[in-house]
Motif scaffolding. Structure first.
Motif, PDB file in Angstrom:
ATOM      1  N   GLU A 156      -1.467  68.486  13.334  1.00 48.95           N
ATOM      2  CA  GLU A 156      -1.316  67.684  14.556  1.00 48.95           C
ATOM      3  C   GLU A 156      -2.398  67.992  15.591  1.00 48.95           C
ATOM      4  OE1 GLU A 156       1.729  69.297  13.307  1.00 48.95           O
ATOM      5  OE2 GLU A 156       1.849  67.441  12.152  1.00 48.95           O
ATOM      6  N   GLY A 157      -3.158  69.055  15.410  1.00 52.29           N
ATOM      7  CA  GLY A 157      -4.222  69.383  16.348  1.00 52.29           C
ATOM      8  C   GLY A 157      -4.205  70.846  16.737  1.00 52.29           C
ATOM      9  N   LEU A 158      -5.059  71.185  17.694  1.00 52.17           N
ATOM     10  CA  LEU A 158      -5.179  72.570  18.158  1.00 52.17           C
ATOM     11  C   LEU A 158      -3.938  73.018  18.910  1.00 52.17           C
ATOM     12  CD1 LEU A 158      -8.812  72.943  19.517  1.00 52.17           C
ATOM     13  CD2 LEU A 158      -7.848  73.884  17.431  1.00 52.17           C
ATOM     14  N   ALA A 159      -3.647  74.294  18.785  1.00 54.47           N
ATOM     15  CA  ALA A 159      -2.551  74.892  19.541  1.00 54.47           C
ATOM     16  C   ALA A 159      -3.092  75.325  20.902  1.00 54.47           C
ATOM     17  CB  ALA A 159      -1.999  76.098  18.781  1.00 54.47           C
ATOM     18  N   PRO A 160      -2.644  74.691  21.981  1.00 53.83           N
ATOM     19  CA  PRO A 160      -3.134  75.088  23.305  1.00 53.83           C
ATOM     20  C   PRO A 160      -2.522  76.412  23.741  1.00 53.83           C
ATOM     21  CG  PRO A 160      -1.474  73.383  23.520  1.00 53.83           C
ATOM     22  CD  PRO A 160      -1.699  73.587  22.040  1.00 53.83           C
ATOM     23  N   TRP A 161      -3.217  77.102  24.593  1.00 54.03           N
ATOM     24  CA  TRP A 161      -2.738  78.333  25.211  1.00 54.03           C
ATOM     25  C   TRP A 161      -2.469  78.027  26.672  1.00 54.03           C
ATOM     26  CZ3 TRP A 161      -5.152  83.608  23.711  1.00 54.03           C
ATOM     27  CH2 TRP A 161      -5.286  83.708  22.323  1.00 54.03           C
ATOM     28  N   GLY A 162      -1.705  78.879  27.309  1.00 53.76           N
ATOM     29  CA  GLY A 162      -1.551  78.816  28.754  1.00 53.76           C
ATOM     30  C   GLY A 162      -2.327  79.963  29.361  1.00 53.76           C
ATOM     31  N   ASP A 163      -3.133  79.678  30.374  1.00 49.73           N
ATOM     32  CA  ASP A 163      -3.843  80.784  31.006  1.00 49.73           C
ATOM     33  C   ASP A 163      -2.900  81.515  31.953  1.00 49.73           C
ATOM     34  OD1 ASP A 163      -3.776  79.404  33.439  1.00 49.73           O
ATOM     35  OD2 ASP A 163      -5.919  78.998  33.489  1.00 49.73           O
ATOM     36  N   ARG A 164      -3.388  82.500  32.656  1.00 47.50           N
ATOM     37  CA  ARG A 164      -2.527  83.317  33.523  1.00 47.50           C
ATOM     38  C   ARG A 164      -1.904  82.516  34.647  1.00 47.50           C
ATOM     39  NH1 ARG A 164      -6.612  88.264  33.022  1.00 47.50           N
ATOM     40  NH2 ARG A 164      -5.713  89.119  31.132  1.00 47.50           N
ATOM     41  N   ARG A 165      -2.497  81.393  34.982  1.00 44.30           N
ATOM     42  CA  ARG A 165      -1.954  80.526  36.040  1.00 44.30           C
ATOM     43  C   ARG A 165      -1.076  79.412  35.478  1.00 44.30           C
ATOM     44  NH1 ARG A 165      -7.787  80.322  38.288  1.00 44.30           N
ATOM     45  NH2 ARG A 165      -7.844  82.257  39.452  1.00 44.30           N
ATOM     46  N   GLY A 166      -0.940  79.378  34.161  1.00 45.71           N
ATOM     47  CA  GLY A 166      -0.120  78.357  33.530  1.00 45.71           C
ATOM     48  C   GLY A 166      -0.869  77.084  33.174  1.00 45.71           C
ATOM     49  N   ALA A 167      -2.174  77.040  33.392  1.00 44.02           N
ATOM     50  CA  ALA A 167      -2.971  75.860  33.046  1.00 44.02           C
ATOM     51  C   ALA A 167      -3.199  75.820  31.538  1.00 44.02           C
ATOM     52  CB  ALA A 167      -4.306  75.888  33.776  1.00 44.02           C
ATOM     53  N   THR A 168      -3.297  74.613  31.003  1.00 47.12           N
ATOM     54  CA  THR A 168      -3.533  74.440  29.571  1.00 47.12           C
ATOM     55  C   THR A 168      -4.970  74.796  29.234  1.00 47.12           C
ATOM     56  OG1 THR A 168      -1.878  72.690  29.494  1.00 47.12           O
ATOM     57  CG2 THR A 168      -3.431  72.798  27.660  1.00 47.12           C
ATOM     58  N   MET A 169      -5.122  75.628  28.215  1.00 47.13           N
ATOM     59  CA  MET A 169      -6.427  76.148  27.807  1.00 47.13           C
ATOM     60  C   MET A 169      -6.570  76.041  26.294  1.00 47.13           C
ATOM     61  SD  MET A 169      -7.643  80.109  28.159  1.00 47.13           S
ATOM     62  CE  MET A 169      -8.673  80.030  29.602  1.00 47.13           C
ATOM     63  N   ILE A 170      -7.787  75.793  25.855  1.00 41.82           N
ATOM     64  CA  ILE A 170      -8.105  75.866  24.431  1.00 41.82           C
ATOM     65  C   ILE A 170      -8.963  77.103  24.241  1.00 41.82           C
ATOM     66  CG2 ILE A 170      -9.496  74.819  22.604  1.00 41.82           C
ATOM     67  CD1 ILE A 170      -8.322  72.159  23.372  1.00 41.82           C
ATOM     68  N   VAL A 171      -8.610  77.886  23.229  1.00 43.90           N
ATOM     69  CA  VAL A 171      -9.355  79.110  22.944  1.00 43.90           C
ATOM     70  C   VAL A 171     -10.067  78.941  21.608  1.00 43.90           C
ATOM     71  CG1 VAL A 171      -9.189  81.595  22.595  1.00 43.90           C
ATOM     72  CG2 VAL A 171      -7.708  80.478  24.264  1.00 43.90           C
ATOM     73  N   LEU A 172     -11.328  79.383  21.577  1.00 46.99           N
ATOM     74  CA  LEU A 172     -12.167  79.243  20.390  1.00 46.99           C
ATOM     75  C   LEU A 172     -12.831  80.574  20.069  1.00 46.99           C
ATOM     76  CD1 LEU A 172     -13.702  75.915  21.610  1.00 46.99           C
ATOM     77  CD2 LEU A 172     -12.166  76.122  19.655  1.00 46.99           C
ATOM     78  N   TRP A 173     -13.083  80.787  18.786  1.00 49.40           N
ATOM     79  CA  TRP A 173     -13.698  82.025  18.305  1.00 49.40           C
ATOM     80  C   TRP A 173     -14.941  81.698  17.504  1.00 49.40           C
ATOM     81  CZ3 TRP A 173      -8.595  80.879  18.478  1.00 49.40           C
ATOM     82  CH2 TRP A 173      -7.774  81.726  19.217  1.00 49.40           C
ATOM     83  N   GLN A 174     -15.785  82.722  17.301  1.00 52.15           N
ATOM     84  CA  GLN A 174     -17.023  82.475  16.576  1.00 52.15           C
ATOM     85  C   GLN A 174     -16.876  82.579  15.064  1.00 52.15           C
ATOM     86  OE1 GLN A 174     -19.948  85.131  18.154  1.00 52.15           O
ATOM     87  NE2 GLN A 174     -19.212  86.890  17.035  1.00 52.15           N
ATOM     88  N   ARG A 207      -7.741  72.114  30.896  1.00 52.70           N
ATOM     89  CA  ARG A 207      -8.594  72.351  32.054  1.00 52.70           C
ATOM     90  C   ARG A 207      -9.554  73.526  31.872  1.00 52.70           C
ATOM     91  NH1 ARG A 207      -7.589  67.969  32.572  1.00 52.70           N
ATOM     92  NH2 ARG A 207      -6.081  67.010  33.942  1.00 52.70           N
ATOM     93  N   ARG A 208      -9.262  74.395  30.911  1.00 52.85           N
ATOM     94  CA  ARG A 208     -10.084  75.580  30.701  1.00 52.85           C
ATOM     95  C   ARG A 208     -10.345  75.774  29.206  1.00 52.85           C
ATOM     96  NH1 ARG A 208     -12.482  77.106  35.059  1.00 52.85           N
ATOM     97  NH2 ARG A 208     -12.844  79.150  34.186  1.00 52.85           N
TER      98      ARG A 208
END
Length: 128
Positions: free
Chosen positions: A34-52, A93-94
């Motif tokens: 279904e797509g990427l699993a979003p994370w929540g940052d420390r402020r609760g904003a939706t974030m996508i995290v990526l690795w090398q 947003r991040r």
């Protein structure tokens, strides 16, 4: 949970990430069909995290908190440039680069992320 990264300053790790992006032109996310699993940052904003690497994405997400059906997803820089507007529309947003637990090497806004992946240069005047 993954161990903290090997010794080296944050600046050194960022330099290595930039070199990797220039050479490989890819990053890895974590998600499902279904797509990427979003994370929540420390402020609760939706974030996508990526690795090398696929291995780092797998290592960081093989916990009880991760999506049980998740797997590493490869994105070329071109893929990412195309995806950012779609992700913005759904509230991302991040963008976090190289997370080790809650420690994220670099957190960027959408515009900063696009500049970073296409030029290897951060927009921000200082590193976080």
């Amino acid at each position: 949970m993954a161990e903290l990264p090997s010794p080296g300053s944050r600046v050194q790790r960022l330099r290595e990430l930039k070199q990797f992006l220039r050479a490989r032109k890819e990053l890895w996310g974590w998600g499902t069909d279904e797509g990427l699993a979003p994370w929540g940052d420390r402020r609760g904003a939706t974030m996508i995290v990526l690795w090398q690497s696929e291995a780092r994405a797998r290592e960081e997400n093989q916990t009880s908190d991760a999506s049980p059906n998740g797997y590493p997803i490869r994105f070329t820089v071109t893929d990412l440039v195309e995806k950012v507007p779609t992700w913005q529309r759904v509230g991302v947003r991040r963008y976090g680069l190289e997370a080790w637990g809650e420690d994220i090497l670099y957190s960027l806004s959408s515009d900063e992320f696009l500049t970073f992946i296409t030029t290897g240069r951060p927009v921000a005047p200082k590193l976080p």
